[in-house]
Each structure stands twice: as structure tokens, then as C-alpha cells.
Design a protein around this motif. Structure first.
Motif, PDB file in Angstrom:
ATOM      1  N   PRO A 131       0.819  -1.211   0.000  1.00  0.00           N
ATOM      2  CA  PRO A 131       0.000   0.000   0.000  1.00  0.00           C
ATOM      3  C   PRO A 131       0.854   1.262   0.000  1.00  0.00           C
ATOM      4  N   GLU A 132       0.227   2.374  -0.342  1.00  0.00           N
ATOM      5  CA  GLU A 132       0.859   3.677  -0.156  1.00  0.00           C
ATOM      6  C   GLU A 132       0.757   4.014   1.333  1.00  0.00           C
ATOM      7  N   ILE A 133       1.903   4.091   2.011  1.00  0.00           N
ATOM      8  CA  ILE A 133       1.913   4.335   3.459  1.00  0.00           C
ATOM      9  C   ILE A 133       2.419   5.748   3.726  1.00  0.00           C
ATOM     10  N   ASN A 134       1.547   6.582   4.241  1.00  0.00           N
ATOM     11  CA  ASN A 134       1.897   7.970   4.564  1.00  0.00           C
ATOM     12  C   ASN A 134       2.157   8.067   6.062  1.00  0.00           C
ATOM     13  N   ILE A 135       3.418   8.216   6.437  1.00  0.00           N
ATOM     14  CA  ILE A 135       3.798   8.276   7.843  1.00  0.00           C
ATOM     15  C   ILE A 135       3.948   9.735   8.281  1.00  0.00           C
ATOM     16  N   LYS A 136       3.200  10.110   9.297  1.00  0.00           N
ATOM     17  CA  LYS A 136       3.264  11.463   9.843  1.00  0.00           C
ATOM     18  C   LYS A 136       4.057  11.461  11.150  1.00  0.00           C
ATOM     19  N   PRO A 137       4.540  12.626  11.575  1.00  0.00           N
ATOM     20  CA  PRO A 137       5.273  12.704  12.849  1.00  0.00           C
ATOM     21  C   PRO A 137       4.393  12.271  14.024  1.00  0.00           C
TER      22      PRO A 137
END
Length: 283
Positions: free
Chosen positions: A244-250
Motif C-alpha cells: 500500500p501507499e503508506i503515509n507516515i506522519k510525525p
């Protein structure tokens, strides 16, 4: 024979817990909201009571009839991921339950709580870490629910509060066809790199049984392997065989994981010491 009354008896934890309590030789009653739930409990060998956690009289009738030695409060309302509804259950429902318990002289009670509402800070949170009273939005509502649940439970002389980490396993958000599982399968995931502490649903059940012998108090119940969100997400995607497209935020300051040392000091033992063991067979 010790008599145990379980609220939320047909829920995810309650269903497994009532079965295990019977296997351990306890006399078990379950509180449910429907005739369908009543039939389910009867078929499992559990004494059923139909009622509403917001209806004092229905709780009073059930507790007065069964006369339990211990109440295990496993009720929640997360069907629609509605934090306000769940908080209402935790505060108002637990107050009704405790009022009835005191009326009938029940001296022991255990409540299911959560371990991810601590204030921000460095390192793993312990039971001495304050709750996140500066929270806003849905998190503030959740913190208020936990605070209310735990204050009400503490009115019972012998009480144990189990603050569970993030539940995983069949039937949870992380199990097959669960909310988190589906996000990975559908191809788009958003999460932070904050530290998470997990607990398998089967360990949540076994811990509730072990905690019948714990000293009065509050305990974090999580595995030995706190993990950053980005590390876990990569592992989980690989385990599912998806990309998957994994968008990791702080991370938020409160995403710090928890220590389970107090739980282990009471003799608490886990089936799965790490989520890596408990999640490895998911497909």
C-alpha cells in the motif's frame, strides 16, 4: 464456587472470557442487551440476563438474582467508532453497575480500560503517568471516559482496572477484514511513527482471569514489544503480502507506548510476548 457476573458478555472479549471462566470452574452469568444474546449465552452454558447498562432497574434485577462474588465489566460501544457513545457507556454505565454492586454487597470488581490515553512525555508510560488531561477533540472525550470508568470502579473496595494496549487478533481492527487490515489491503494507509503497545485478544481474556488474583490497583496490559508505527506498518504490509501507499506522519507526544512491569510483577503472563508472534499467521 465463585460466582462471576460479566457485562458485555456477548462482545469480542466477553464471548471468549465467559467460555474460559466456565472452563476454569467458575459459575458464570452474562449481561446482554437482546434475546439473541440471551440464546447465545444459554447455549454456551452461561446464565443469561437481558438488560441495558443505562437502565438501573435491569442491572439491579440481574445482580440481585445472581448474587455474584465478582463483577467483570467488559462493556463498550465501539461498533460505529463513536467515541462519545463509548464514553457514555464507560461513565454512566459503570456508575449504574457500581451503584447496584454496592447495594448488593459485591466487594470485587474488574473493569476493562485502555492504555493509550496517557499524557505525552519521554519513554514508556507507567501507571503513575497522568492521563492526557490536555487532550482535545475525540481524544479528550476518550480520556474523560477512561477517567470516569476508573473513578467509578474504584468505589468498589477490591477493584482491578486493566488498561489494555491496542487489541489485535480475529475480530479486531487488525484482524482479517478489520478496519486497519482493510486499509492495507485497499492500498492507502495513514499513520504516525509514534510508539504503539499491542495486546492479543486472547491475552486480554487470559489476563482478565489472572487478574482475579491481582492486588487492588491499575495495570497496563500490553506485550513486551512496543514498536514505532513506521516499523510496524512495513512489517504488517509484508505479512499481508501487499504494497500500500503508506503515509507516515510525525508522532504525537502521547504516542509513547506503555510499560507492563507492574502487571508482570503480579505474576501476569502472556501467550504472545510480541505482536510479531501473534500477527504472524494473518492473511
Amino acid at each position: 464456587m465463585t460466582k462471576i457476573f460479566v457485562t458485555g458478555a456477548t462482545g469480542l472479549i466477553g464471548t471468549k472470557l465467559t467460555k474460559r471462566l466456565l472452563e476454569e470452574g467458575y459459575e458464570v452469568a452474562g449481561f446482554t442487551t437482546s434475546d439473541k444474546g440471551k440464546e447465545k449465552l444459554q447455549n454456551a452454558g452461561v446464565t443469561p440476563y437481558v438488560g441495558d447498562i443505562f437502565d438501573y432497574d435491569s442491572i439491579d434485577a440481574a445482580i440481585g438474582d445472581f448474587k455474584p462474588d465478582v463483577i467483570l465489566n467488559e462493556i463498550s460501544d465501539l461498533k460505529n467508532v463513536d467515541m462519545a457513545a463509548n464514553t457514555k457507556v464507560r461513565i454512566e454505565g459503570t456508575k449504574n453497575l457500581v451503584d447496584v454492586a454496592i447495594k448488593h454487597g459485591v466487594k470485587s470488581m474488574q473493569s476493562q480500560s485502555i492504555a493509550f490515553v496517557y499524557a505525552g512525555g519521554e519513554g514508556l508510560a507507567t501507571e503513575k503517568t497522568p492521563l492526557d488531561y490536555n487532550a482535545t477533540g475525540d481524544r479528550k472525550v476518550t480520556v474523560e471516559g477512561v477517567e470516569g470508568l476508573e473513578k467509578e470502579t474504584a468505589r468498589i473496595k477490591n477493584h482491578v482496572i486493566l488498561r489494555y494496549g491496542w487489541l489485535y487478533g480475529p475480530g479486531t481492527w487488525y484482524g482479517k477484514d478489520g478496519m486497519i487490515y482493510n486499509q492495507f489491503v485497499d492500498g492507502k494507509v495513514e499513520m504516525t511513527d509514534g510508539v504503539q503497545s499491542f495486546i492479543h485478544i486472547d491475552d486480554a481474556v487470559e489476563t482478565a482471569i489472572q487478574a482475579l488474583n491481582f492486588e487492588t490497583g491499575t495495570y497496563n496490559v500490553a506485550d513486551d514489544d512496543p514498536v514505532k508505527g513506521d516499523v510496524w506498518a512495513d512489517w504488517y504490509a509484508n505479512q499481508l503480502g501487499v504494497s500500500p501507499e503508506i503515509n507516515i506522519k510525525p508522532a504525537e507526544p502521547f504516542e509513547r507506548g506503555v510499560s507492563n512491569e507492574k502487571f508482570k510483577a503480579q505474576g501476569g503472563k502472556l501467550i504472545y510476548s510480541s505482536w510479531r508472534e501473534g500477527m504472524k499467521d494473518i492473511k
